[in-house]
Design an enzyme around this catalytic site. Structure first.
Site, PDB file in Angstrom:
ATOM      1  N   ILE A 148       0.759  -1.319   0.079  1.00  0.00           N
ATOM      2  CA  ILE A 148      -0.189  -0.174   0.397  1.00  0.00           C
ATOM      3  C   ILE A 148       1.264   1.425   0.134  1.00  0.00           C
ATOM      4  CG2 ILE A 148      -2.138  -1.251   0.696  1.00  0.00           C
ATOM      5  CD1 ILE A 148      -1.059  -0.102   3.836  1.00  0.00           C
ATOM      6  N   ASP A 149       0.367   2.351  -0.599  1.00  0.00           N
ATOM      7  CA  ASP A 149       1.122   3.065  -0.551  1.00  0.00           C
ATOM      8  C   ASP A 149       1.561   3.963   0.782  1.00  0.00           C
ATOM      9  OD1 ASP A 149       0.828   3.156  -3.190  1.00  0.00           O
ATOM     10  OD2 ASP A 149      -1.667   4.853  -2.604  1.00  0.00           O
ATOM     11  N   LYS A 150       2.732   4.994   0.584  1.00  0.00           N
ATOM     12  CA  LYS A 150       3.226   5.490   1.753  1.00  0.00           C
ATOM     13  C   LYS A 150       2.338   5.980   2.731  1.00  0.00           C
ATOM     14  CE  LYS A 150       6.789   9.099   2.864  1.00  0.00           C
ATOM     15  NZ  LYS A 150       5.082  10.123   3.252  1.00  0.00           N
TER      16      LYS A 150
END
Length: 302
Positions: A136-138
């Site tokens: 998942i994104d930062k």
């Protein structure tokens, strides 16, 4: 050791960083600008600045430095391990944490923390992504499954591919969605405008997102989303595409947005079949504090 690329200007015109960005499709404009700043780009053997305007016949030499060696070190990051056995682990990733090391993010990643807390991790991915089955994104928070051996990794990856795993997200988006449910089917690929971004494009990879309205506020809607596919930035791209971008999103949302630590997007629910026992697992993670406080504030103002 450096790689060198030579570019001879034929008919192009304009700033050198823009021209090189159009020619060198594998590199972002910001990366090219950094090379120029570091003196790695020269025209006719003379270093230039990013605002240099190219001319016909210019011979441009780009010296690309060797990528830095990434050293994987265990770090005590106090990860929130929701579940762990000898085959799998489930971790609740905090907002602001990168999943695995890359250039510019060699420390403080989820992988660094896993090496300290979980130790045994699958080796199927490259050396900087041990145990990582999906990402998942930062600035997206929430649940991730981690494989502790290669057999578990293969089984979990197959569930993702076969769309038998369960992944539900909660997002706060701009605008008041009038209908209760929706299905977005629109192909996603790298943006032709900005290579750091993804976009709905013709010929992109199949991408399907389902959403359901949970709550409406003045100017915003809280929704639950379920993914059929797992494309890069899928939820963020799809919600922007239909006109309801995720609040706080620095890439795909409006500049005037809610204050937070990036997009208000949380991987709330994760379900899968255990690769060894066959038991069905479902895990849920509560919203981060800043997300919950923002919802409370919107309710109060309504």
């Amino acid at each position: 050791m450096e790689n060198e690329i030579e570019v001879v200007i034929q008919e192009e015109s304009g700033r050198i960083d823009k021209v090189l960005n159009e020619r060198l499709k594998d590199y972002s404009r910001s990366q090219i600008q950094q090379w120029i700043k570091d003196g790695q780009v020269s025209v006719d053997d003379q270093p230039i600045k990013a605002n240099y305007k190219v001319s016909k016949g210019d011979q441009i030499l780009i010296r690309i430095p060797e990528p830095e060696e990434l050293e994987l070190l265990p770090e005590d990051l106090q990860l929130d391990i929701v579940y762990e056995d000898e085959d799998v682990a489930v971790v609740n990733k905090p907002q602001g944490m990168v999943v695995h090391p890359s250039a510019g993010h060699s420390h403080g990643t989820l992988v660094n923390g896993l090496l300290h807390q979980v130790k045994d991790l699958s080796t199927i991915n490259d050396v900087v992504r041990p145990g990582i089955v999906h990402r998942i994104d930062k600035d997206t928070s929430g649940l991730l499954m981690v494989a502790k051996n290669d057999q578990a990794h293969e089984a979990l990856a197959k569930q993702l591919k076969d769309k038998t795993s369960l992944r539900k997200y909660v997002a706060l988006v701009h605008g008041e969605i009038p209908h209760e449910k929706g299905r977005i089917e629109a192909p996603i690929g790298r943006s032709k405008v900005d290579r750091k971004m993804q976009a709905v494009i013709e010929g992109g990879k199949e991408a399907v997102t389902h959403f359901e309205v949970l709550e409406r506020f003045t100017g915003f809607t809280l929704i639950e989303l379920q993914l059929e596919t797992g494309r890069t930035h899928q939820i963020r791209v799809h919600m922007q595409y239909i006109g309801y971008p995720v609040a706080g999103d620095p890439l795909y949302g409006p500049k005037k947005t809610l204050k937070g630590n990036g997009q208000f997007l949380h991987a709330k629910l994760l379900g899968f079949t255990h690769p060894k026992t066959g038991k069905n697992f479902v895990f849920e993670a509560s919203l981060p504090e800043i997300f919950q406080k923002t919802l409370d504030h919107l309710r109060k103002n309504d």
